[in-house]
Design an enzyme around this catalytic site. Structure first.
Site, mmCIF file in Angstrom:
data_model
loop_
_atom_site.group_PDB
_atom_site.id
_atom_site.type_symbol
_atom_site.label_atom_id
_atom_site.label_comp_id
_atom_site.label_asym_id
_atom_site.label_seq_id
_atom_site.Cartn_x
_atom_site.Cartn_y
_atom_site.Cartn_z
ATOM 1 N N ASP A 30 2.972 -5.053 9.857
ATOM 2 C CA ASP A 30 3.770 -4.251 8.929
ATOM 3 C C ASP A 30 3.276 -2.805 8.998
ATOM 4 O O ASP A 30 2.494 -2.450 9.889
ATOM 5 C CB ASP A 30 3.672 -4.819 7.504
ATOM 6 C CG ASP A 30 2.277 -4.637 6.907
ATOM 7 O OD1 ASP A 30 1.325 -4.284 7.647
ATOM 8 O OD2 ASP A 30 2.144 -4.835 5.687
ATOM 9 N N LYS A 57 8.229 -9.965 12.259
ATOM 10 C CA LYS A 57 7.131 -9.835 11.298
ATOM 11 C C LYS A 57 7.180 -10.960 10.270
ATOM 12 O O LYS A 57 6.163 -11.608 9.981
ATOM 13 C CB LYS A 57 7.211 -8.478 10.578
ATOM 14 C CG LYS A 57 6.033 -8.226 9.634
ATOM 15 C CD LYS A 57 6.313 -7.111 8.649
ATOM 16 C CE LYS A 57 7.224 -7.591 7.537
ATOM 17 N NZ LYS A 57 7.405 -6.596 6.454
#
Length: 216
Positions: free
Chosen positions: A138, A120
């Protein structure tokens, strides 16, 4: 969600916010990397409060090494998991100085080898710093993807792959920003504010939440 609906979904978000940006504050690629590492399980607001003073003097990996782990902790102690994050930031700064000429590599695989940098974080840096069409998933984007039907998946990687497959060309660069902002301010975790959502009619979530009643 149908192909035409996906295009319209993004078109409306883009119309509302033509130039979406991260809410993290930074001055260069290195500061962005540090801010994103610090933002794990923390809010952008909290990270910005901690880094404003820090980034006045720390602009390069070597500056961070000169500050040292204890010095960094003093700046970021209001952020969750600050001890582990300080250790990771110092370690990644050492690697950048030693192996990358003190520059942040524009390569997702290389970024993921740095301490504290997962997929991420690497995707955020690639997208924001280098203009790559990556999809950083996320908790907000995971929720929005599944709740709306835009990109369903049981894991962040599964949602990421769906977004990569389904997001049309005009919206690929900004998609991650539009979705995270939508999840943060409209499609909220506990009670999505469907009554003021620009894409509510395209969304598969039911039942839609009604506007709060005004107190008499």
């Amino acid at each position: 969600m149908k192909k035409a609906d996906i295009f319209e979904f993004y078109r409306r978000l883009a119309e509302d916010n033509p130039s979406p940006e991260t809410e993290l504050e930074y001055g260069n690629d290195y500061q962005l990397l540090v801010a994103v590492v610090l933002s794990a399980q923390a809010t952008d607001v909290g990270v910005n409060k901690a880094t404003r003073k820090l980034f006045e003097s720390v602009k390069t990996p070597q500056h961070m090494l000169d500050l040292g782990e204890d010095g960094l902790k003093q700046h970021i102690k209001t952020i969750g998991l600050f001890n582990a994050k300080a250790k990771n930031v110092i370690a990644l700064s050492e690697i950048l100085v030693r192996d990358h000429d003190a520059k942040v590599p524009a390569d997702r695989d290389l970024l993921e080898t740095l301490p504290g940098v997962g997929r991420k974080t690497a995707n955020v840096v690639m997208n924001t710093a280098f203009g790559a069409e990556t999809f950083a998933v996320d908790t907000h984007i995971f929720r929005v993807g599944n709740r709306t039907g835009l990109a369903k998946g049981k894991t962040p990687l599964a949602v990421e792959k769906q977004l990569d497959k389904k997001t049309p060309a005009p919206f690929r660069l900004g998609a991650h920003h539009w979705l995270i902002l939508h999840g943060r301010y409209v499609c909220k975790a506990r009670t999505p504010e469907c009554w003021r959502c620009a894409v509510a009619d395209l969304c598969s979530f039911k039942p839609k939440s009604a506007a709060p009643k005004r107190k008499s």
